[in-house]
Scaffold this motif. Structure first.
Motif, PDB file in Angstrom:
ATOM      1  N   ARG A 169       1.023  -1.323  -0.136  1.00 52.15           N
ATOM      2  CA  ARG A 169       0.063   0.051   0.095  1.00 52.15           C
ATOM      3  C   ARG A 169       0.785   1.178   0.098  1.00 52.15           C
ATOM      4  O   ARG A 169       1.511   1.328   0.972  1.00 52.15           O
ATOM      5  CB  ARG A 169      -0.968  -0.048   1.299  1.00 52.15           C
ATOM      6  CG  ARG A 169      -1.699  -1.135   1.504  1.00 52.15           C
ATOM      7  CD  ARG A 169      -3.046  -1.431   0.505  1.00 52.15           C
ATOM      8  NE  ARG A 169      -3.543  -2.461   0.729  1.00 52.15           N
ATOM      9  CZ  ARG A 169      -4.627  -2.962  -0.056  1.00 52.15           C
ATOM     10  NH1 ARG A 169      -4.976  -2.201  -1.319  1.00 52.15           N
ATOM     11  NH2 ARG A 169      -5.296  -4.293   0.084  1.00 52.15           N
ATOM     12  N   GLU A 174       2.056   4.900   0.836  1.00 49.99           N
ATOM     13  CA  GLU A 174       1.678   5.828   2.015  1.00 49.99           C
ATOM     14  C   GLU A 174       2.380   7.318   1.434  1.00 49.99           C
ATOM     15  O   GLU A 174       3.517   7.611   1.739  1.00 49.99           O
ATOM     16  CB  GLU A 174       2.469   5.463   3.327  1.00 49.99           C
ATOM     17  CG  GLU A 174       1.965   3.968   3.867  1.00 49.99           C
ATOM     18  CD  GLU A 174       2.552   3.847   5.309  1.00 49.99           C
ATOM     19  OE1 GLU A 174       3.641   4.511   5.636  1.00 49.99           O
ATOM     20  OE2 GLU A 174       2.208   2.836   5.714  1.00 49.99           O
ATOM     21  N   SER A 207       1.970  10.140   2.811  1.00 49.53           N
ATOM     22  CA  SER A 207       2.745  10.972   3.734  1.00 49.53           C
ATOM     23  C   SER A 207       4.024  10.898   3.976  1.00 49.53           C
ATOM     24  O   SER A 207       4.982  11.652   4.396  1.00 49.53           O
ATOM     25  CB  SER A 207       1.954  10.764   5.173  1.00 49.53           C
ATOM     26  OG  SER A 207       2.287   9.295   5.688  1.00 49.53           O
ATOM     27  N   THR A 208       4.617   9.603   3.787  1.00 51.56           N
ATOM     28  CA  THR A 208       6.051   9.035   3.775  1.00 51.56           C
ATOM     29  C   THR A 208       6.644   9.000   2.475  1.00 51.56           C
ATOM     30  O   THR A 208       7.843   8.985   2.305  1.00 51.56           O
ATOM     31  CB  THR A 208       6.392   7.517   4.695  1.00 51.56           C
ATOM     32  OG1 THR A 208       5.562   6.645   3.983  1.00 51.56           O
ATOM     33  CG2 THR A 208       5.697   7.923   5.972  1.00 51.56           C
ATOM     34  N   THR A 243       6.405   6.218   0.521  1.00 51.70           N
ATOM     35  CA  THR A 243       6.774   4.933   0.626  1.00 51.70           C
ATOM     36  C   THR A 243       5.668   3.856   0.317  1.00 51.70           C
ATOM     37  O   THR A 243       4.381   4.320   0.587  1.00 51.70           O
ATOM     38  CB  THR A 243       7.692   4.451   1.877  1.00 51.70           C
ATOM     39  OG1 THR A 243       6.612   4.627   2.952  1.00 51.70           O
ATOM     40  CG2 THR A 243       8.716   5.243   2.008  1.00 51.70           C
ATOM     41  N   TYR A 244       5.885   2.780   0.141  1.00 47.73           N
ATOM     42  CA  TYR A 244       4.913   1.682   0.134  1.00 47.73           C
ATOM     43  C   TYR A 244       5.294   0.737   1.336  1.00 47.73           C
ATOM     44  O   TYR A 244       6.410   0.362   1.912  1.00 47.73           O
ATOM     45  CB  TYR A 244       5.265   0.651  -1.098  1.00 47.73           C
ATOM     46  CG  TYR A 244       4.528   1.481  -2.245  1.00 47.73           C
ATOM     47  CD1 TYR A 244       3.224   0.760  -2.823  1.00 47.73           C
ATOM     48  CD2 TYR A 244       5.012   2.627  -2.863  1.00 47.73           C
ATOM     49  CE1 TYR A 244       2.574   1.269  -4.125  1.00 47.73           C
ATOM     50  CE2 TYR A 244       4.378   2.808  -4.024  1.00 47.73           C
ATOM     51  CZ  TYR A 244       3.193   2.430  -4.629  1.00 47.73           C
ATOM     52  OH  TYR A 244       2.496   3.061  -5.887  1.00 47.73           O
ATOM     53  N   ARG A 245       4.399  -0.013   1.754  1.00 49.53           N
ATOM     54  CA  ARG A 245       4.236  -0.673   3.061  1.00 49.53           C
ATOM     55  C   ARG A 245       3.597  -1.988   2.986  1.00 49.53           C
ATOM     56  O   ARG A 245       2.444  -2.207   2.259  1.00 49.53           O
ATOM     57  CB  ARG A 245       3.744  -0.100   4.199  1.00 49.53           C
ATOM     58  CG  ARG A 245       4.767   1.055   4.839  1.00 49.53           C
ATOM     59  CD  ARG A 245       6.154   0.462   5.603  1.00 49.53           C
ATOM     60  NE  ARG A 245       7.197   1.209   5.957  1.00 49.53           N
ATOM     61  CZ  ARG A 245       8.314   1.714   5.033  1.00 49.53           C
ATOM     62  NH1 ARG A 245       8.374   0.868   3.775  1.00 49.53           N
ATOM     63  NH2 ARG A 245       9.140   2.499   5.250  1.00 49.53           N
ATOM     64  N   ASP A 249       1.325  -4.882   4.858  1.00 49.80           N
ATOM     65  CA  ASP A 249       0.489  -5.366   5.888  1.00 49.80           C
ATOM     66  C   ASP A 249       0.525  -6.803   6.256  1.00 49.80           C
ATOM     67  O   ASP A 249       0.118  -7.706   5.642  1.00 49.80           O
ATOM     68  CB  ASP A 249      -1.153  -4.927   5.427  1.00 49.80           C
ATOM     69  CG  ASP A 249      -1.980  -4.968   6.597  1.00 49.80           C
ATOM     70  OD1 ASP A 249      -1.917  -5.829   7.610  1.00 49.80           O
ATOM     71  OD2 ASP A 249      -2.778  -4.123   6.588  1.00 49.80           O
ATOM     72  N   THR A 286      10.547  -0.689  -2.891  1.00 52.20           N
ATOM     73  CA  THR A 286      10.284  -1.139  -1.396  1.00 52.20           C
ATOM     74  C   THR A 286      11.607  -2.234  -0.855  1.00 52.20           C
ATOM     75  O   THR A 286      11.695  -3.086  -1.539  1.00 52.20           O
ATOM     76  CB  THR A 286       9.165  -1.859  -0.840  1.00 52.20           C
ATOM     77  OG1 THR A 286       7.957  -0.846  -0.910  1.00 52.20           O
ATOM     78  CG2 THR A 286       8.998  -2.034   0.614  1.00 52.20           C
ATOM     79  N   TYR A 312       6.982   8.641  -5.086  1.00 54.34           N
ATOM     80  CA  TYR A 312       7.291   7.513  -4.022  1.00 54.34           C
ATOM     81  C   TYR A 312       9.207   7.134  -4.122  1.00 54.34           C
ATOM     82  O   TYR A 312       9.007   6.503  -4.990  1.00 54.34           O
ATOM     83  CB  TYR A 312       6.726   6.389  -4.128  1.00 54.34           C
ATOM     84  CG  TYR A 312       5.147   6.737  -3.818  1.00 54.34           C
ATOM     85  CD1 TYR A 312       4.693   6.466  -2.389  1.00 54.34           C
ATOM     86  CD2 TYR A 312       4.410   7.067  -4.693  1.00 54.34           C
ATOM     87  CE1 TYR A 312       3.410   6.949  -2.011  1.00 54.34           C
ATOM     88  CE2 TYR A 312       3.064   7.583  -4.303  1.00 54.34           C
ATOM     89  CZ  TYR A 312       2.624   7.074  -3.077  1.00 54.34           C
ATOM     90  OH  TYR A 312       1.312   7.740  -2.717  1.00 54.34           O
TER      91      TYR A 312
END
Length: 398
Positions: free
Chosen positions: A146, A148, A150-151, A153-155, A157, A183, A318
Motif C-alpha cells: 500500500r 503511504e 505521507s512518507t 513509501t510503500y508498506r 500489511d 520497497t 515515491y
C-alpha cells in the motif's frame, strides 16, 4: 483456430505482449527517451567484459557447459553468499545457474507447484510472476503493498499477508528489493514472514536481483532467518548489478533437495546457456566492495536527480529505498488517473516513456494512477528527460 480451439494455451490467454515490448517500441517509433524498460544505457565493468573475451578465445564454455553451471561460477556464487551474508552453500549440490533470473523463477514455480496450489505474491509484481504461476496451473493470491503518501513509501500489511494464507497455499513468492515500488523489506517484516512460513510449512521463492541496489536500509536474504534455509529458493542474477542485462546469467541457491527439484524443470527449458559468460560473471562476483559502493553511490545520485525532477514536474513521487525504479502518482497532473492512457500519450506529449504500474496488479484499480520510471541511464539522459517532463506542468509540448 484449429479444431474449434484457440491456438494459445488457455492458461496464457490473459497475457498478451508484455508492456515492456509495447513501451519500448513506442519509444523507438517516437524517438522518445525510454525510462520504461529497466536496462542501463552503458555497459558494465571493462574487466568483466574482458573476462568474457578471454573465455571465448580460450574455448571456455564455447560448447555445452555443465547443466548446473560451470564450477568456477558456482564456487563464486557460494563465496559471494558466504562473504556478504554468512550463508554457506555447497557449490556442487546447492547452486544452479540459469538463463537469467526470469528462467530461475519459471523453473522454480514449474518444479514446486501443482495445479490447484495457491501462491501468495506481493502486488504489484514483475509481470513474469503471474505468467509462470499460470503455466504451473496454480492460483496467484496477491497481497497488495500500500502506498503511504505521507512518507512517500510503500508498506506491507503483515496481517493481510497472514490472512491470505489458506490450506491450499504452497508457496510465498517474494521480491525484495521490490520492483516496481522500490520497497526494501525490513528485518522485522522478514522475520514475521519467516515465522509465517515455518508455522504454515510453506516454501518460499525470493527474487533478490536488486540485492546490491539498496540506498536506505539493508538487504537481508530471507534464507538467513531461523528455519528458512531449507524452505527457501533464493534467486539473483548478474544483469542488474553489473549492467549486463543481455547476458542473461542468473542463479539459485537452496538446499540440495530444492535445487534438485528446480533443476528437474530447468533442464527441459534451456538446459544450459551463456557458457563463456558464466566464467566472466564468476570474476564479476569477486569484484571488491568498492565496486558495489560506487554503484550504489552513482545510482543514488541518479535516483535523486530523477525523483526531484519528477516532483518539480508535478508528479507525486515515491522515492525508492532500492532497485533502479521510481513510482509516481500522476493524479496531480491528470485527475483521471489512468496510467495506461497517460503512458501511451506521454511520448508524443513530452518525448519520454514510462510504464504504467496497473499492468503489475491483479487489482488494476489499485495501480491505475501510478507510473514507473527507471533511472539506470546516463546522467545527461536523465537531465534531458527531466527537462522534457517539466513541460507537462508548464503546458508545453516537445
Amino acid at each position: 483456430m484449429t479444431q474449434g480451439r484457440p491456438l494459445l494455451n488457455r492458461r496464457l490467454a490473459e497475457f498478451g505482449t508484455t508492456i515492456f515490448a509495447e513501451m519500448s517500441a513506442l519509444a523507438v517509433r517516437t524517438g522518445a527517451i525510454n525510462l520504461g524498460q529497466g536496462f542501463p544505457d552503458t555497459d558494465g565493468p571493462e574487466e568483466v567484459r574482458e573476462a568474457a573475451v578471454r573465455a571465448l578465445r580460450a574455448g571456455h564454455g564455447n560448447q555445452y557447459p555443465p547443466g548446473p553451471g560451470v564450477p568456477e561460477l558456482r564456487t563464486a556464487i557460494t563465496a559471494h553468499q558466504q562473504r556478504r551474508y554468512g550463508l554457506a552453500y555447497d557449490p556442487d549440490t546447492e547452486v544452479l545457474v540459469t538463463a537469467g533470473a526470469t528462467e530461475a523463477i519459471a523453473a522454480s514455480l514449474l518444479a514446486l507447484l501443482e495445479p490447484g496450489d495457491e501462491v501468495v505474491a506481493l502486488e504489484p509484481y514483475y509481470d513474469s510472476y503471474a505468467a509462470c504461476i499460470a503455466m504451473a496451473g496454480a492460483t496467484r493470491v496477491p497481497v497488495t503493498l500500500r502506498p503511504e503518501p505521507s512518507t512517500g513509501t510503500y508498506r506491507l500489511d503483515l496481517d493481510e499477508l497472514r490472512a491470505a494464507v489458506t490450506p491450499r497455499t504452497r508457496l510465498l513468492l517474494l521480491n525484495t528489493p521490490h520492483n516496481p515500488t522500490g520497497t526494501v523489506l525490513t528485518r522485522e517484516e522478514l522475520g514475521a514472514i519467516a515465522e509465517l512460513a515455518c508455522a504454515r510449512d510453506l516454501l518460499v521463492v525470493t527474487d533478490e536481483v536488486y540485492e546490491h541496489l539498496v540506498f536506505e536500509g539493508e538487504h537481508l536474504p530471507l534464507a538467513g532467518f531461523p528455519g528458512m534455509r531449507e524452505r527457501t529458493v533464493t534467486i539473483s542474477s548478474a544483469g542488474k548489478t553489473y549492467s549486463f542485462t543481455g547476458w542473461k546469467v542468473g542463479w539459485i541457491t537452496a538446499s540440495a533437495e530444492l535445487v534438485t527439484a528446480v533443476r528437474s524443470a530447468k533442464q527441459y527449458l534451456t538446459y544450459v546457456s551463456g557458457g563463456p559468460l558464466q566464467y566472466a560473471v564468476a570474476e564479476a562476483l569477486r569484484l571488491p566492495d568498492s565496486f558495489f559502493e560506487g554503484l550504489r553511490t552513482d545510482l543514488r545520485a541518479k535516483r535523486d536527480l530523477l525523483c526531484d525532477g519528477l516532483a518539480e514536474a508535478g508528479f507525486a513521487v515515491y522515492r525508492p529505498a532500492g532497485t533502479y525504479f521510481v513510482t509516481t502518482d500522476i493524479r496531480p497532473l491528470d485527475s483521471g488517473g489512468d496510467g495506461i492512457a497517460f503512458c501511451r500519450a506521454l511520448p508524443e506529449r513530452c518525448g519520454v516513456v514510462g510504464v504504467p504500474n496497473a499492468v503489475f496488479y491483479d487489482h488494476r484499480e489499485q495501480g491505475a494512477p501510478f507510473v514507473r520510471f527507471t533511472f539506470c541511464k546516463r546522467t545527461e539522459v536523465l537531465e534531458e528527460a527531466v527537462t522534457r517532463l517539466k513541460g507537462l506542468r508548464q503546458g508545453s509540448a516537445r
